[in-house]
Design an enzyme around this catalytic site. Structure first.
Site, PDB file in Angstrom:
ATOM      1  N   ARG A  75       0.854  -1.189   0.000  1.00 27.45           N
ATOM      2  CA  ARG A  75       0.000   0.000   0.000  1.00 27.45           C
ATOM      3  C   ARG A  75       0.890   1.239   0.000  1.00 27.45           C
ATOM      4  O   ARG A  75       1.684   1.434   0.917  1.00 27.45           O
ATOM      5  CB  ARG A  75      -0.899  -0.008   1.249  1.00 27.45           C
ATOM      6  CG  ARG A  75      -1.705   1.254   1.393  1.00 27.45           C
ATOM      7  CD  ARG A  75      -2.662   1.234   2.590  1.00 27.45           C
ATOM      8  NE  ARG A  75      -3.315   2.521   2.671  1.00 27.45           N
ATOM      9  CZ  ARG A  75      -3.294   3.327   3.724  1.00 27.45           C
ATOM     10  NH1 ARG A  75      -2.700   2.964   4.849  1.00 27.45           N
ATOM     11  NH2 ARG A  75      -3.888   4.507   3.670  1.00 27.45           N
ATOM     12  N   HIS A 119      -3.444  10.704   0.598  1.00 28.76           N
ATOM     13  CA  HIS A 119      -2.885  10.548   1.948  1.00 28.76           C
ATOM     14  C   HIS A 119      -2.377  11.929   2.395  1.00 28.76           C
ATOM     15  O   HIS A 119      -1.198  12.124   2.646  1.00 28.76           O
ATOM     16  CB  HIS A 119      -1.795   9.481   1.960  1.00 28.76           C
ATOM     17  CG  HIS A 119      -1.509   8.902   3.325  1.00 28.76           C
ATOM     18  ND1 HIS A 119      -1.566   7.548   3.611  1.00 28.76           N
ATOM     19  CD2 HIS A 119      -1.147   9.481   4.494  1.00 28.76           C
ATOM     20  CE1 HIS A 119      -1.248   7.336   4.885  1.00 28.76           C
ATOM     21  NE2 HIS A 119      -0.986   8.494   5.438  1.00 28.76           N
ATOM     22  N   GLU A 164      -7.705   8.004   6.263  1.00 25.53           N
ATOM     23  CA  GLU A 164      -8.064   8.610   7.545  1.00 25.53           C
ATOM     24  C   GLU A 164      -8.693  10.004   7.429  1.00 25.53           C
ATOM     25  O   GLU A 164      -8.124  10.997   7.908  1.00 25.53           O
ATOM     26  CB  GLU A 164      -6.833   8.684   8.455  1.00 25.53           C
ATOM     27  CG  GLU A 164      -6.240   7.322   8.755  1.00 25.53           C
ATOM     28  CD  GLU A 164      -5.126   7.365   9.803  1.00 25.53           C
ATOM     29  OE1 GLU A 164      -4.652   8.457  10.160  1.00 25.53           O
ATOM     30  OE2 GLU A 164      -4.730   6.293  10.270  1.00 25.53           O
ATOM     31  N   ASN A 294      -7.307   1.347   9.955  1.00 27.59           N
ATOM     32  CA  ASN A 294      -5.998   1.674  10.521  1.00 27.59           C
ATOM     33  C   ASN A 294      -6.154   1.677  12.031  1.00 27.59           C
ATOM     34  O   ASN A 294      -6.946   2.449  12.575  1.00 27.59           O
ATOM     35  CB  ASN A 294      -5.535   3.066  10.088  1.00 27.59           C
ATOM     36  CG  ASN A 294      -5.285   3.177   8.584  1.00 27.59           C
ATOM     37  OD1 ASN A 294      -5.445   2.204   7.848  1.00 27.59           O
ATOM     38  ND2 ASN A 294      -4.898   4.345   8.139  1.00 27.59           N
ATOM     39  N   TYR A 296      -4.321   1.863  15.835  1.00 26.12           N
ATOM     40  CA  TYR A 296      -3.164   2.119  16.700  1.00 26.12           C
ATOM     41  C   TYR A 296      -3.462   1.830  18.168  1.00 26.12           C
ATOM     42  O   TYR A 296      -2.746   1.087  18.812  1.00 26.12           O
ATOM     43  CB  TYR A 296      -2.626   3.549  16.480  1.00 26.12           C
ATOM     44  CG  TYR A 296      -1.948   3.636  15.120  1.00 26.12           C
ATOM     45  CD1 TYR A 296      -0.632   3.241  14.959  1.00 26.12           C
ATOM     46  CD2 TYR A 296      -2.664   4.000  13.976  1.00 26.12           C
ATOM     47  CE1 TYR A 296      -0.012   3.229  13.707  1.00 26.12           C
ATOM     48  CE2 TYR A 296      -2.057   3.987  12.720  1.00 26.12           C
ATOM     49  CZ  TYR A 296      -0.726   3.598  12.596  1.00 26.12           C
ATOM     50  OH  TYR A 296      -0.135   3.573  11.365  1.00 26.12           O
ATOM     51  N   GLU A 362      -3.360  -0.285   8.225  1.00 24.26           N
ATOM     52  CA  GLU A 362      -2.190   0.205   8.977  1.00 24.26           C
ATOM     53  C   GLU A 362      -2.250  -0.347  10.381  1.00 24.26           C
ATOM     54  O   GLU A 362      -3.321  -0.389  10.997  1.00 24.26           O
ATOM     55  CB  GLU A 362      -2.172   1.740   9.123  1.00 24.26           C
ATOM     56  CG  GLU A 362      -1.728   2.495   7.916  1.00 24.26           C
ATOM     57  CD  GLU A 362      -1.681   4.004   8.146  1.00 24.26           C
ATOM     58  OE1 GLU A 362      -1.394   4.453   9.278  1.00 24.26           O
ATOM     59  OE2 GLU A 362      -1.952   4.737   7.178  1.00 24.26           O
TER      60      GLU A 362
HETATM   61  C1  GBH Z   1      -1.491   7.199  10.658  1.00 23.79           C
HETATM   62  O1  GBH Z   1      -2.169   8.115  11.444  1.00 23.79           O
HETATM   63  C2  GBH Z   1      -1.173   7.800   9.340  1.00 23.79           C
HETATM   64  O2  GBH Z   1      -2.044   7.319   8.330  1.00 23.79           O
HETATM   65  C3  GBH Z   1       0.258   7.616   8.914  1.00 23.79           C
HETATM   66  O3  GBH Z   1       0.549   8.473   7.864  1.00 23.79           O
HETATM   67  C4  GBH Z   1       1.157   7.835  10.116  1.00 23.79           C
HETATM   68  O4  GBH Z   1       2.502   7.872   9.763  1.00 23.79           O
HETATM   69  C5  GBH Z   1       0.893   6.723  11.086  1.00 23.79           C
HETATM   70  O5  GBH Z   1      -0.459   6.629  11.386  1.00 23.79           O
HETATM   71  C6  GBH Z   1       1.681   6.853  12.385  1.00 23.79           C
HETATM   72  O6  GBH Z   1       1.341   8.013  13.056  1.00 23.79           O
HETATM   73  O7  GBH Z   1      -2.789   9.974  21.838  1.00 23.79           O
HETATM   74  O8  GBH Z   1      -2.039   7.809  22.539  1.00 23.79           O
HETATM   75  O9  GBH Z   1      -4.342   8.117  22.011  1.00 23.79           O
HETATM   76  C7  GBH Z   1      -2.395   7.683  12.774  1.00 23.79           C
HETATM   77  C8  GBH Z   1      -3.293   8.591  13.550  1.00 23.79           C
HETATM   78  C9  GBH Z   1      -3.737   9.687  15.544  1.00 23.79           C
HETATM   79  C10 GBH Z   1      -3.228   7.363  15.653  1.00 23.79           C
HETATM   80  C11 GBH Z   1      -3.329   9.842  16.977  1.00 23.79           C
HETATM   81  C12 GBH Z   1      -2.917   7.491  17.138  1.00 23.79           C
HETATM   82  C13 GBH Z   1      -3.345   9.012  19.098  1.00 23.79           C
HETATM   83  C14 GBH Z   1      -2.679   8.070  20.056  1.00 23.79           C
HETATM   84  N1  GBH Z   1      -3.010   8.609  14.957  1.00 23.79           N
HETATM   85  N2  GBH Z   1      -3.571   8.621  17.715  1.00 23.79           N
HETATM   86  S1  GBH Z   1      -2.986   8.519  21.729  1.00 23.79           S
END
Ligand code: GBH
Length: 458
Positions: A75, A119, A164, A294, A296, A362
């Site tokens: 991707r 993006h 996103e 995606n 996290y 992601e």
């Molecule tokens: C993605 O965004 C993007 O698509 C990518 O480009 C980027 O490099 C990658 O992730 C890594 O950042 O404050 O502890 O709750 C991720 C968006 C928004 C995910 C903030 C985590 C907060 C974590 N992020 N979010 S926390």
């Protein structure tokens, strides 16, 4: 653990501004990220994407790494201003030619190209006309999608429209910590609708202009919303309001054809003051071939303590779950693999038959990752992260969620937006002085994992 089927795809993700460099080469127009990263104080230590991983010149070496890794999908994102320097109208053949060659190299390596059309690097010329606050941007996005589909769509069969839209709206237009750097708070809401409208129009354009059948996905940043122990009714109401803004603002119109109740944000007019027009929701709800997710980490939400203006408050994980500190990434984000199972089973429960197949588009973590004396990078914490999150996907699959693939973020260390080069997410270490690539221990682990998953798959 129940194994994933042999058809399950193993991939890695990147994005144009984060890896390509060559920001003014071959006729590329400026993007909002070129403008924003030149602004003093916008990015940590004044870093920019000017050179980044120099992938624009080193793409063949990067494809060779992907092939060695055994990826079956990759991707990447297409830079809109490389293809249309003014955002619309004139097409730049050299920009389009770069992606054309990349696609051929990927196919020759046995890798399915999975381009994302947006993006976050909007052509600056369109930002000058209001960016995603301007409804016309949705139409220009579809025009751009048609151009790319006509050129690549004989070989590309899996497309992702947006990356996103929530994060782009919030960081780019509500807080201003990302390009284009607008701090409009709730006034940024039209950016959600215009992106979704752009997605819907682009979906139709891809299907109409790609010579081969086009599978169309969108990649959303999704978070399971949790409440602290002993949550009150007010906390639960706050969590529902947060879920509506972060998740359902996007998945409800895409999958159910209507926006969630946003009255907690003072929005009771279904047209959002004329933003949502007759017929728009049908465009947005064009059937999807897949939903990109995606993931996290989860978000812990409580009722607001002060009259903050927002109907929720985001809690620090350690405050929400006392006495059980989560491991943290270098970014400080909590590592919560079961949040991914919760997210996937939650999507399945909410949307049922309306949920298309899901791809994790992601998932990954930043670590400090310094090479040792011998040059090895022993990112053991990333291996744990990948292993436990892949297990979380297996659990969701065993519980009946139709999940088809997993793309890790990221193939390479790269330009991490407002954090510049300080956060490293790659399976492959990049020395930004020399451009040298060094596979980390996690690369070797993922390679072995993929090979073994294929051998033992049912
Ligand atoms: C993605 O965004 C993007 O698509 C990518 O480009 C980027 O490099 C990658 O992730 C890594 O950042 O404050 O502890 O709750 C991720 C968006 C928004 C995910 C903030 C985590 C907060 C974590 N992020 N979010 S926390």
């Amino acid at each position: 653990m129940s194994p994933l089927p042999v058809s399950f795809s193993w991939g890695a993700s990147t994005a144009a501004y984060q890896i390509e460099g060559a920001v003014a080469e071959d006729g590329k127009g400026a993007s909002v990220w070129d403008t924003f990263s030149a602004r003093p104080g916008a990015i940590r230590d004044g870093h920019t994407g000017e050179i980044a991983c120099d992938h624009y010149h080193r793409h063949s070496e990067d494809v060779a790494l992907m092939k060695d890794l055994g990826l079956d999908s990759y991707r990447f994102s297409v830079s809109w201003p490389r293809v249309l320097p003014e955002g619309r109208g004139r097409v730049e053949p050299r920009g389009l030619g770069f992606y054309d060659r990349l696609v051929d190299e990927l196919l020759a390596a046995g890798i399915t190209p999975t381009p994302t059309l947006f993006h976050w690097d909007l052509p600056q010329a369109l930002e000058d006309e209001g960016g995603w606050l301007n409804r016309d941007t949705a139409r220009h996005f579809a025009e751009y999608a048609a151009v790319v589909a006509a050129r690549l769509g004989d070989r590309v069969t899996r497309w992702i429209t947006l990356n996103e839209p929530f994060v782009h709206m919030v960081f780019g237009y509500a807080f201003g910590t990302h390009a284009p750097g607008r701090a409009l708070m709730l006034e940024a809401l039209p950016v959600a609708h215009h992106q979704l409208l752009g997605h819907g129009l682009a979906t139709a354009a891809l299907r109409a202009h790609a010579p081969a059948p086009a599978q169309v996905l969108i990649a959303n940043n999704c978070t399971p919303v949790r409440t602290p122990e002993g949550a009150t009714d007010a906390d639960h109401a706050a969590a529902a309001a947060y879920d509506a803004l972060h998740n359902r603002l996007f998945t409800d119109p895409l999958l159910l054809g209507g926006y969630p109740d946003l009255s907690a944000y003072g929005l009771t007019d279904p047209t959002w003051g004329g933003v949502v027009r007759e017929g728009d929701l049908a465009v947005v709800a064009a059937p999807l071939d897949g939903l990109g997710v995606n993931y996290y980490n989860p978000t812990w939400i409580a009722a607001p303590t002060a009259e903050a203006g927002l109907p929720f408050e985001i809690l620090e994980p350690d405050a929400a779950v006392p006495g059980r500190p989560y491991p943290r990434t270098a970014f400080g984000w909590p590592v919560v693999p079961d949040g991914l199972t919760e997210l996937l089973t939650g999507l399945d429960a909410r949307y049922g038959a309306a949920l298309p197949p899901v791809w994790i588009t992601e998932n990954g973590c930043s670590q400090t990752d310094r090479p040792s004396e011998s040059g090895e990078i022993r990112d053991e914490a990333r291996i744990d992260y990948l292993r436990t999150h892949i297990e979380a996907v297996e659990t969701a699959h065993a519980r009946g969620v139709d999940v088809r693939g997993y793309f890790t973020w990221s193939l390479l260390d790269n330009f991490e937006w407002a954090e510049g080069y300080h956060q490293r997410f790659g399976l492959v270490h990049v020395d930004y002085e020399t451009g040298r690539r060094t596979p980390k221990a996690s690369y070797h682990w993922y390679r072995e994992h993929i090979a073994q998953a294929r051998r033992t798959a049912p």
